[in-house]
Design a protein around this motif. Structure first.
Motif, mmCIF file in Angstrom:
data_model
loop_
_atom_site.group_PDB
_atom_site.id
_atom_site.type_symbol
_atom_site.label_atom_id
_atom_site.label_comp_id
_atom_site.label_asym_id
_atom_site.label_seq_id
_atom_site.Cartn_x
_atom_site.Cartn_y
_atom_site.Cartn_z
ATOM 1 N N CYS A 79 0.761 -1.330 0.044
ATOM 2 C CA CYS A 79 -0.098 0.170 0.088
ATOM 3 C C CYS A 79 0.790 1.243 0.099
ATOM 4 O O CYS A 79 0.310 2.403 -0.298
ATOM 5 C CB CYS A 79 -1.072 0.034 0.974
ATOM 6 S SG CYS A 79 -0.298 0.132 2.934
ATOM 7 N N TYR A 82 0.240 3.654 -3.131
ATOM 8 C CA TYR A 82 -1.231 4.011 -3.231
ATOM 9 C C TYR A 82 -0.968 5.590 -3.563
ATOM 10 O O TYR A 82 -1.586 6.224 -4.563
ATOM 11 C CB TYR A 82 -2.097 3.788 -2.193
ATOM 12 C CG TYR A 82 -2.720 2.409 -2.537
ATOM 13 C CD1 TYR A 82 -2.818 1.477 -3.539
ATOM 14 C CD2 TYR A 82 -3.180 1.673 -1.133
ATOM 15 C CE1 TYR A 82 -3.496 0.425 -3.689
ATOM 16 C CE2 TYR A 82 -3.885 0.606 -1.281
ATOM 17 C CZ TYR A 82 -3.675 -0.128 -2.434
ATOM 18 O OH TYR A 82 -4.502 -1.390 -2.573
ATOM 19 N N GLU A 93 -9.568 -2.067 -5.916
ATOM 20 C CA GLU A 93 -8.671 -2.708 -4.970
ATOM 21 C C GLU A 93 -9.214 -3.635 -3.878
ATOM 22 O O GLU A 93 -8.841 -4.532 -3.398
ATOM 23 C CB GLU A 93 -7.841 -1.526 -4.349
ATOM 24 C CG GLU A 93 -6.854 -0.765 -4.900
ATOM 25 C CD GLU A 93 -5.806 -1.792 -5.626
ATOM 26 O OE1 GLU A 93 -5.022 -2.226 -4.972
ATOM 27 O OE2 GLU A 93 -5.997 -1.789 -6.876
ATOM 28 N N VAL A 99 -7.892 -3.890 -0.066
ATOM 29 C CA VAL A 99 -8.313 -2.993 0.831
ATOM 30 C C VAL A 99 -9.621 -3.559 1.509
ATOM 31 O O VAL A 99 -10.399 -4.157 0.680
ATOM 32 C CB VAL A 99 -8.185 -1.479 0.552
ATOM 33 C CG1 VAL A 99 -6.940 -1.061 0.191
ATOM 34 C CG2 VAL A 99 -9.332 -1.420 -0.635
ATOM 35 N N CYS A 117 -5.806 -1.096 4.592
ATOM 36 C CA CYS A 117 -5.226 -2.096 3.830
ATOM 37 C C CYS A 117 -5.373 -3.534 4.403
ATOM 38 O O CYS A 117 -5.196 -3.561 5.762
ATOM 39 C CB CYS A 117 -3.659 -1.796 3.824
ATOM 40 S SG CYS A 117 -2.389 -2.886 3.231
#
Ligand SMILES: [Zn+2]
Length: 141
Positions: A79, A82, A93, A99, A117
């Motif tokens: 993550c 991102y 996602e 996530v 996450c």
């Protein structure tokens, strides 16, 4: 994703573009490690190719993908990526299991999301925007 290395070395802008996004999306360390020793060859093979791109520059996607191959070992978690790119759709996602969606607010502007996450538990605030194409700005909370 058949053989991203062959795609990167192909000289074909369409295949290079596809491979770039395959690498940006992957969490397969075998794929990334396979590409690592080939980075200098990939950089040489792609340096003078006109990649184009209407909204996001395709060159930017390639640079981001190669930077991931080079540096992902130093990331604390997948993550980490991102907040570096405006192309991660939180809904997609979530579908991939990356996530967990905590809340989403579609009542105002911008549309916002709160996500977590599924690996490290870090929470993100995500603003969705649109300028020719949709984009998502991820901010760790
Ligand atoms: Zn994480």
């Amino acid at each position: 994703m058949a053989d991203p290395l062959a795609d990167f070395l192909s000289g074909d802008p369409q295949r290079i573009w596809q491979a770039s996004w395959d690498i940006i999306g992957t969490r397969d360390k075998n794929v990334l490690e396979h590409l690592r020793p080939a980075l200098p060859a990939i950089e040489r093979a792609t340096a003078n190719i006109e990649l184009g791109g209407m909204i996001f520059s395709n060159r930017d996607a390639l640079v981001h993908a190669l930077d991931k191959v080079q540096n992902y070992r130093a990331w604390k978690c997948w993550c980490d990526d991102y907040r570096r790119l405006l192309a991660f759709d939180p809904t997609r996602e979530e579908e991939r299991g990356h996530v967990r969606m905590l809340t989403q607010d579609r009542s105002g502007w911008p549309v916002t999301y709160e996500c977590e996450c599924t690996i490290c538990g870090r929470e993100f605030h995500v603003d969705e925007g649109e300028h020719h194409a949709r984009w998502w700005q991820w901010t760790p909370r």
